[in-house]
Design an enzyme around this catalytic site. Structure first.
Site, mmCIF file in Angstrom:
data_model
loop_
_atom_site.group_PDB
_atom_site.id
_atom_site.type_symbol
_atom_site.label_atom_id
_atom_site.label_comp_id
_atom_site.label_asym_id
_atom_site.label_seq_id
_atom_site.Cartn_x
_atom_site.Cartn_y
_atom_site.Cartn_z
ATOM 1 N N GLU A 91 29.617 -3.764 10.477
ATOM 2 C CA GLU A 91 28.870 -1.950 10.620
ATOM 3 C C GLU A 91 29.743 -0.892 11.471
ATOM 4 O O GLU A 91 29.995 -0.051 11.410
ATOM 5 C CB GLU A 91 27.716 -2.697 10.886
ATOM 6 C CG GLU A 91 26.207 -3.104 9.862
ATOM 7 C CD GLU A 91 26.109 -1.636 8.479
ATOM 8 O OE1 GLU A 91 25.989 -0.780 8.605
ATOM 9 O OE2 GLU A 91 26.562 -2.430 7.909
ATOM 10 N N SER A 487 -36.348 -25.732 8.362
ATOM 11 C CA SER A 487 -36.262 -26.236 9.375
ATOM 12 C C SER A 487 -35.851 -26.653 10.027
ATOM 13 O O SER A 487 -36.396 -26.982 11.165
ATOM 14 C CB SER A 487 -37.229 -27.597 8.754
ATOM 15 O OG SER A 487 -38.363 -27.125 8.213
#
Length: 845
Positions: A91, A487
């Protein structure tokens, strides 16, 4: 002549100087104009990119990760020189010598554009300029953006070092495959850390920034190879590698995860499940989604991977057993077109794309290739050859017709299956030696459920399963499903009573009740339909008597019951209706299990957590669950055999004696009541719950160390059938899990708190017995010191008494059950529906 020549040259020079001056003035003006509103480059000094948040198990193993941008931040000092050299060569070869922009590179780019007539336009941006574009500017191609880029690049070069700039670049750049930064890309393409990359692999990554979409390792393999070799050549010419290395690396084939040369990193992680997804849901709410998905958090989960696997298997077994017992075939409802079945390559590709769950251990997707002679020939994912589903494997099921009716039981495979059907199968093996028998059809059950287990002292959730399969349904029924607890809520009513002056031997009237409500008369009943007269509280909860529970709630007041339920975190607000004393109001399994933990630990508040600790990207702890104080941890040494002293600063939510009394009563539920199916080598207490019409069935139980809970029910509540109870459907899940958990966490008798004493009581009548009394009817109850035991307290809840002569009273020691002989010849007792009772549209019964 000479004078004229000198005069001409002088004029040309003046014009040039003037032109240069005006050009410089113009350029300066342009740069000044564009530099006024530029974003500040100084913010890059505090660069905090979006990075992956990772979840680790308690042992430190990576088990999941979440990210919007898949980035692993790596400091520049930890990035190998080879990787830095590859990107610089690809680059910006003059990166270490220019001051933000490369005049020579820009000149070459202009010449190329002119000589090609504008056809060959290439960028001349340096790495510094690319950093400015990626962080502070847009990606549009314009002169204005280029000028701003140059200005900011020169400023950045004056602010940050070259290494700092390169660190920004290598961690921010997009390299395809949802990978941002070099570390994530190395993992995505090669499943390697940066330190293990070879030169040709580093060059492959460096080839990507130019155009990741144009250099895909599969669809553009030749183009990417050519670009990789260019980067290698640049590395050689720049002196980073020698010629021999360049030539050897350029000969290497292009290998990648995408080409199947390496296993994918994600495949090495466990499949995402309900546990890690619940962490995502909770931490996203706590820290914000942006911080969770991009903050680079390191999350230490409380999960025990081994026990999580056991929990999933136990719940799946229970759900599948119930579903197969119904005998209705649904399949996957996915079909592969017949024209794709002739080519193995085509049907395998289509099967791989089929949206079916693949997170059920031992299950495989398959496709029906032919139906002949009563059998089905199938092709199985990841299995070679063709397998057979024999006719006898389908004879348990019936197919539902289009009009909703059920067809007769299947006799041959074609009665259930059609050509091209995608199905799920697993191996059937011998129970004796594990040898393979045949492949057998499976299906994801329609019924669902949830399971959760946690440490009663720390609140650490060690296992959580929110349904049969996460991939088939991500809805977490352990934390998100609002269900009636039935319950299983009764212990909170009894706890409130015990703290209100009751004791386990208090006599409560078990006789008919009629309540006038705006909807009409409500006449609740016990599950057995019988009445048992004056009965001790212990027997009331052991046999899950609805009428006794309602009288207790009425006696102490539903406002007191509501305060207890809210203090324990079962509800944010409990309505003051008597029906809610029987678990009519909905809550979550998560809240119920956490509340039961407070019974087990002696009444101290414990907050459930799926996370031990959260650290930010810099390693700072930003959340820690356990805030108890270690008194002796700062000492250089501890006496031999001494453990660190941990001081608890937790809130007490119930009296310690009340907690023990209730725990002892819940032990009775397991020994003599609806939880008799529990079979563990350590003391255990718990409570079942079965709602009206058996739309939900529950069991929550605990040892001295671990509490675990389970519920089963349809997502759109409807009856599970006449034989569905918490004791028959959920207790086996609890058993399978806790048998493994006890091996790891152990268990002891429940701790008896100071301030009380034991007294022998007749558990049927509540009468006080002598210290030497023995027999099945004798139980040692724990009473508070100083509590008056001279007379038995009789509680009717203000409903009044019925004439005993007019009632069909039953005085059996306990509700009966049906004795059966199992297929293995063992005797088992199936309990009656002793845990029944919640609200429906017509009331309780």
């Amino acid at each position: 002549m000479l004078r004229f020549l000198l005069s001409f040259i002088g004029a040309i020079f003046s014009w040039l100087v003037t032109a240069v001056f005006f050009i410089a003035l113009t350029v300066g003006a342009v740069f000044w104009m564009y530099s006024r509103d530029l974003p500040s480059h100084e913010q890059l000094a505090q660069y905090a990119p979006k990075t992956i948040s990772r979840i680790y198990s308690a042992e430190g193993r990576l088990i999941d990760e979440f990210a919007q941008e898949r980035r692993i931040f790596v400091p520049i000092g930890d990035i190998p020189p080879l990787v830095k050299q590859a990107f610089v060569s690809a680059e910006d070869k003059h990166f270490y010598s220019h001051h933000g922009f490369d005049p020579m590179g820009m000149g070459k780019a202009v010449l190329d554009a002119i000589s090609s007539g504008g056809r060959n336009l290439r960028g001349a941006s340096t790495i510094t300029q690319q950093v400015m574009k990626n962080f502070l500017l847009s990606s549009d191609r314009s002169v204005e953006r280029k000028i701003k880029e140059l200005i900011l690049a020169t400023r950045l070069e004056a602010t940050l070092s070259k290494d700092q700039i390169l660190e920004l670049y290598l961690n921010e750049i997009f390299l395809g495959q949802n990978s941002f930064g070099v570390a994530a890309a190395a993992q995505s393409y090669f499943n390697k850390p940066l330190t293990e990359l070879a030169p040709h692999e580093a060059a492959t990554l460096a080839a990507m920034p130019k155009a990741p979409s144009r250099y895909h390792p599969v669809t553009a393999k030749e183009a990417l190879t050519e670009r990789r070799d260019y980067v290698l050549r640049e590395m050689w010419q720049n002196g980073y590698i020698d010629k021999a290395t360049y030539e050897a690396e350029a000969q290497q084939p292009l290998r990648s995860v995408q080409n199947g040369d390496f296993p994918a990193f994600r495949e090495q992680l466990p499949q995402r499940d309900y546990f890690t997804d619940e962490i995502r849901r909770q931490l996203s709410a706590q820290f914000g989604a942006e911080e969770f998905f991009g903050g680079g958090l390191a999350i230490r989960a409380t999960v025990d991977p081994k026990l999580q696997k056991v929990a999933a298997h136990a719940l799946q077994q229970a759900l599948e057993k119930y579903d197969r017992g119904r005998g209705v075939w649904r399949g996957t409802r996915i079909t592969i077109p017949a024209e794709q079945l002739d080519s193995e390559q085509e049907w395998r590709a289509a099967l791989a794309d089929a949206s079916v769950p693949r997170d059920i251990e031992g299950w495989f997707p398959a496709v029906v290739l032919s139906l002949e002679g009563g059998d089905a020939s199938i092709g199985i994912e990841d299995q070679e050859g063709i397998a057979t589903i024999p006719a006898k494997d389908v004879q348990w099921a019936r197919k539902r017709r289009a009009d909703g009716t059920l067809a007769p039981k299947a006799k041959v495979a074609s009665d259930l299956l059609e050509l091209g059907d995608v199905v799920l199968v697993r191996r059937m093996t011998s129970d004796s030696d594990g040898s393979f028998i045949r492949w057998t059809l499976r299906q994801v059950p329609e019924v669902q459920g949830g399971f959760m287990a946690m440490d009663v002292n720390t609140g650490r959730v060690i296992a959580m399963q929110g349904g049969f399969s996460y991939q088939s349904s991500v809805f977490n029924r352990a934390t998100q499903a609002q269900r009636q607890p039935g319950s299983s809520f009764k212990p909170f009513v009894y706890a409130a009573a015990l703290d209100s002056g009751f004791n386990p031997a208090t006599i409560v009237v078990d006789e008919p009740i009629t309540v006038n409500t705006p909807q009409g008369l409500w006449t609740p009943k016990n599950a057995s339909g019988k009445f048992y007269g004056p009965t001790p509280m212990r027997t009331g909860i052991e046999q899950s008597r609805n009428l006794m529970t309602i009288r207790i709630a009425q006696g102490i007041g539903m406002d007191t019951v509501a305060k207890y339920a809210e203090k324990f975190g079962v509800y944010d607000h409990l309505g003051h209706f008597l029906a809610n004393s029987l678990g009519a109001q909905e809550t979550t399994l998560f809240k119920m299990v956490a509340a039961y933990a407070m019974f087990a630990n002696g009444g101290e508040r414990v907050e459930p957590t799926l996370v031990d600790r959260v650290q930010d990207r810099r390693g700072r702890t930003i959340y820690r669950h356990d805030r108890r104080e270690c008194v002796t941890c700062g000492q250089p040494t501890l006496p031999a055999g001494a453990a660190p002293e941990i001081r608890s600063n937790r809130e007490r939510v119930m009296d310690a004696i009340t907690a023990y009394q209730l725990t002892s009563m819940l032990e009775g539920v397991v020994k003599r009541g609806s939880g008799r199916g529990v079979n563990l080598p350590v003391p255990v207490a718990g409570k079942t719950g079965t709602t009206n019409d058996a739309k939900d069935v529950w069991f929550i139980g605990f040892t001295s160390n671990i509490v675990a809970g389970c519920y089963l029910g349809y997502d759109q509540p409807r009856t599970l059938g006449a034989n569905a109870y918490g004791g028959t459907l959920c207790v086996p899940v609890f058993n399978e899990f806790m048998q493994e958990a006890v091996k790891e966490f152990g268990g002891t008798v429940f701790k008896v708190p100071p301030g009380g004493h034991f007294v022998n009581i007749d558990r049927f009548s509540g009468a006080i017995l002598g210290p030497d009394a023995k027999g099945d009817n004798v139980i040692a109850e724990y009473f508070r010191d100083g509590q008056d035991l001279t007379g038995l307290m009789l509680v009717d809840g203000g409903f009044g008494r019925a004439d005993p002569g007019t009632l069909p009273l039953f005085t059996q020691a306990r509700d009966g059950g049906q004795a059966v002989t199992t297929s293995t010849g063992q005797k088992r007792v199936i309990p009656k529906k002793a845990d029944f009772g919640t609200l429906s549209s017509g009331g309780l019964y």
